[in-house]
Design an enzyme around this catalytic site. Structure first.
Site, PDB file in Angstrom:
ATOM      1  N   ALA A   1       1.106  -1.182   0.003  1.00  0.00           N
ATOM      2  CA  ALA A   1       0.275  -0.444  -0.151  1.00  0.00           C
ATOM      3  C   ALA A   1       0.769   1.084  -0.183  1.00  0.00           C
ATOM      4  O   ALA A   1       0.277   2.202   0.131  1.00  0.00           O
ATOM      5  CB  ALA A   1      -1.054   0.152   1.265  1.00  0.00           C
ATOM      6  N   GLY A  24      -0.684  -0.010  -5.268  1.00  0.00           N
ATOM      7  CA  GLY A  24      -1.469   0.091  -3.985  1.00  0.00           C
ATOM      8  C   GLY A  24      -1.856   1.303  -2.650  1.00  0.00           C
ATOM      9  O   GLY A  24      -2.664   1.605  -2.491  1.00  0.00           O
ATOM     10  N   ALA A  67      -2.924   4.235  -4.939  1.00  0.00           N
ATOM     11  CA  ALA A  67      -3.567   4.398  -5.101  1.00  0.00           C
ATOM     12  C   ALA A  67      -4.482   4.174  -4.622  1.00  0.00           C
ATOM     13  O   ALA A  67      -6.177   4.437  -4.714  1.00  0.00           O
ATOM     14  CB  ALA A  67      -3.497   4.517  -7.140  1.00  0.00           C
ATOM     15  N   CYS A 119       4.894  -4.944   7.357  1.00  0.00           N
ATOM     16  CA  CYS A 119       4.255  -6.499   6.801  1.00  0.00           C
ATOM     17  C   CYS A 119       5.139  -6.885   6.261  1.00  0.00           C
ATOM     18  O   CYS A 119       4.356  -6.484   4.302  1.00  0.00           O
ATOM     19  CB  CYS A 119       2.548  -6.973   6.660  1.00  0.00           C
ATOM     20  SG  CYS A 119       1.660  -8.260   6.967  1.00  0.00           S
ATOM     21  N   SER A 122      -2.165  -8.766 -13.388  1.00  0.00           N
ATOM     22  CA  SER A 122      -1.314  -8.437 -14.654  1.00  0.00           C
ATOM     23  C   SER A 122      -1.899  -8.827 -16.241  1.00  0.00           C
ATOM     24  O   SER A 122      -2.734 -10.026 -16.117  1.00  0.00           O
ATOM     25  CB  SER A 122      -0.079  -8.041 -14.676  1.00  0.00           C
ATOM     26  OG  SER A 122       0.774  -8.419 -15.744  1.00  0.00           O
ATOM     27  N   TYR A 141       7.622 -14.016 -14.113  1.00  0.00           N
ATOM     28  CA  TYR A 141       6.165 -12.780 -13.475  1.00  0.00           C
ATOM     29  C   TYR A 141       5.065 -13.320 -14.460  1.00  0.00           C
ATOM     30  O   TYR A 141       4.371 -13.257 -13.549  1.00  0.00           O
ATOM     31  CB  TYR A 141       6.892 -11.530 -13.756  1.00  0.00           C
ATOM     32  CG  TYR A 141       6.140 -10.130 -13.722  1.00  0.00           C
ATOM     33  CD1 TYR A 141       4.633 -10.140 -14.512  1.00  0.00           C
ATOM     34  CD2 TYR A 141       5.640  -9.862 -12.721  1.00  0.00           C
ATOM     35  CE1 TYR A 141       4.267  -9.248 -13.954  1.00  0.00           C
ATOM     36  CE2 TYR A 141       5.593  -8.362 -12.186  1.00  0.00           C
ATOM     37  CZ  TYR A 141       3.751  -8.852 -13.175  1.00  0.00           C
ATOM     38  OH  TYR A 141       3.294  -7.400 -13.027  1.00  0.00           O
ATOM     39  N   LYS A 153       1.764 -14.275 -12.032  1.00  0.00           N
ATOM     40  CA  LYS A 153      -0.351 -13.892 -12.767  1.00  0.00           C
ATOM     41  C   LYS A 153      -1.072 -14.103 -12.660  1.00  0.00           C
ATOM     42  O   LYS A 153      -1.983 -14.405 -13.049  1.00  0.00           O
ATOM     43  CB  LYS A 153       1.003 -12.798 -13.943  1.00  0.00           C
ATOM     44  CG  LYS A 153       1.785 -11.652 -12.904  1.00  0.00           C
ATOM     45  CD  LYS A 153       0.801 -11.427 -10.770  1.00  0.00           C
ATOM     46  CE  LYS A 153       1.732  -9.622 -10.639  1.00  0.00           C
ATOM     47  NZ  LYS A 153       1.086  -9.437  -9.410  1.00  0.00           N
ATOM     48  N   THR A 157       4.633   3.203 -12.348  1.00  0.00           N
ATOM     49  CA  THR A 157       5.132   2.802 -11.268  1.00  0.00           C
ATOM     50  C   THR A 157       6.230   2.708 -10.972  1.00  0.00           C
ATOM     51  O   THR A 157       7.351   2.039 -12.408  1.00  0.00           O
ATOM     52  CB  THR A 157       4.419   1.843 -10.229  1.00  0.00           C
ATOM     53  OG1 THR A 157       4.759   0.348 -10.979  1.00  0.00           O
ATOM     54  CG2 THR A 157       2.487   2.124 -10.331  1.00  0.00           C
TER      55      THR A 157
END
Ligand code: NAD
Ligand SMILES: CCCCC[C@H](O)CC\C=C/C=C/C=C/[C@@H](O)[C@@H](O)CCCC(=O)O
Length: 256
Positions: free
Chosen positions: A13, A18, A20, A63, A138, A151, A155, A188
């Site tokens: 977050a 996260g 957003a 976390c 994704s 990756y 996903k 990002t």
């Protein structure tokens, strides 16, 4: 679903998508617990959020989603502080084709861990409130990114796990909806320095660059808008929403 009074937990977050999602949920009345490993970024964000929304509608808990113990403690603290969990956004994720086991641990196992531990508090058959879980996959969860095979695998796993959990939850009466977002390229940190993140596949970075030129990029708020849609629209269960610069599309899968 009206979000006022609802308790949301967002992983990853502190930054990017996260962050957003967190802001979008707060804007719509929810209380949000932010989970992240980046304490510096989280604390800076929390200062801003507290000024905007007050001290009692946000909580940051350090976390690591790779840790069962840390997730369990974070959810317990959430329930002790706010009384329960209505919404979970399993969003934390990385791109690292060199340390691919870490990528699997965070992107896929972290989603599974978060889901199973949250269900202990959300599952209506065990005293929970029900609610909704939205996982961040994704477009690479729908089709292969040849420069990021692990990756891509994580996903694809998130999409499959989410859809299976939606069916299981419905069949078993958990009262928890499961949906997954499949964004294209989003501006990002994850997109920064792609070469270093692709490991043995870094020679394929031009594939990504060409795709970004062709497909364009999204901003994180556009993704958060789609997450809000899947949280609040109670007809959405087992939905996979592809989001790209030219629009968005719910994916239909071959019926087995
Ligand atoms: N950026 C894109 O183009 C794009 C596109 C589609 C999907 N996604 C997915 O969106 C999600 C968020 O990525 P982003 O683009 O916002 O990246 P980002 O790097 O900006 O943010 C990721 C956040 O997750 C946190 N995080 C990383 N590992 C963690 C862990 N083990 N435990 C807890 N938090 C952790 C980071 O500290 C950071 O705050 C990821 O799952 C990513 O795969 C990103
Ligand atoms: C280093 C950037 C990695 C970003 C990963 C993010 O999750 C964003 C993924 C964005 C788009 C993915 C598109 C995947 C498309 C596949 O379905 C396939 O069509 C791509 C084929 C193109 C190609 O490999 O030449």
């Amino acid at each position: 679903m009206d979000l006022s009074g609802k308790i949301a937990v967002v992983t990853g977050a502190a930054m990017g998508i996260g962050k957003a999602i967190t802001e979008k949920l707060l804007q719509n009345g929810a209380t949000v617990v932010l989970l992240d490993v980046n304490e510096t970024a989280a604390k800076t964000l929390m200062e801003d959020l507290s000024k905007q929304y007050g001290q009692d509608r946000t909580l940051f808990l350090s976390c690591n989603v790779e840790s069962e113990e840390q997730i369990k403690a974070a959810f317990q603290k959430t329930v002790e502080t706010f009384g329960g969990i209505n919404i979970l956004c399993n969003n934390a994720g990385i791109l690292n084709e060199s340390d691919w086991e870490k990528t699997v641990s965070i992107n896929l196992l972290g989603v599974i861990r978060g889901t199973y531990l949250a269900l202990k508090h959300m599952n209506k058959t065990s005293g929970g409130r029900g609610g909704v879980i939205v996982n961040t996959a994704s477009m690479a969860g729908l089709g292969p990114l040849i420069s990021c095979p692990v990756y891509t695998a994580t996903k694809h796993g998130v999409v499959g796990f989410t859809r299976a959990m939606s069916g299981a939850s419905t069949a078993l009466g958990y009262g928890v909806r499961f949906n997954v977002i499949c964004p294209g390229f989003v501006q990002t940190e994850l997109l920064s320095d792609p070469n270093s993140k692709m490991g043995q596949f870094s020679h394929l970075v031009d594939v990504i660059e060409q795709m970004m030129i062709k497909d364009g990029t999204l901003n994180a708020t556009e993704v958060a808008d789609s997450v809000l849609e899947m949280v609040t629209d109670e007809t959405k269960n087992g939905a996979a929403l592809m989001i790209f610069s030219k629009g968005k599309q719910y994916i239909t899968f071959p019926s087995m």
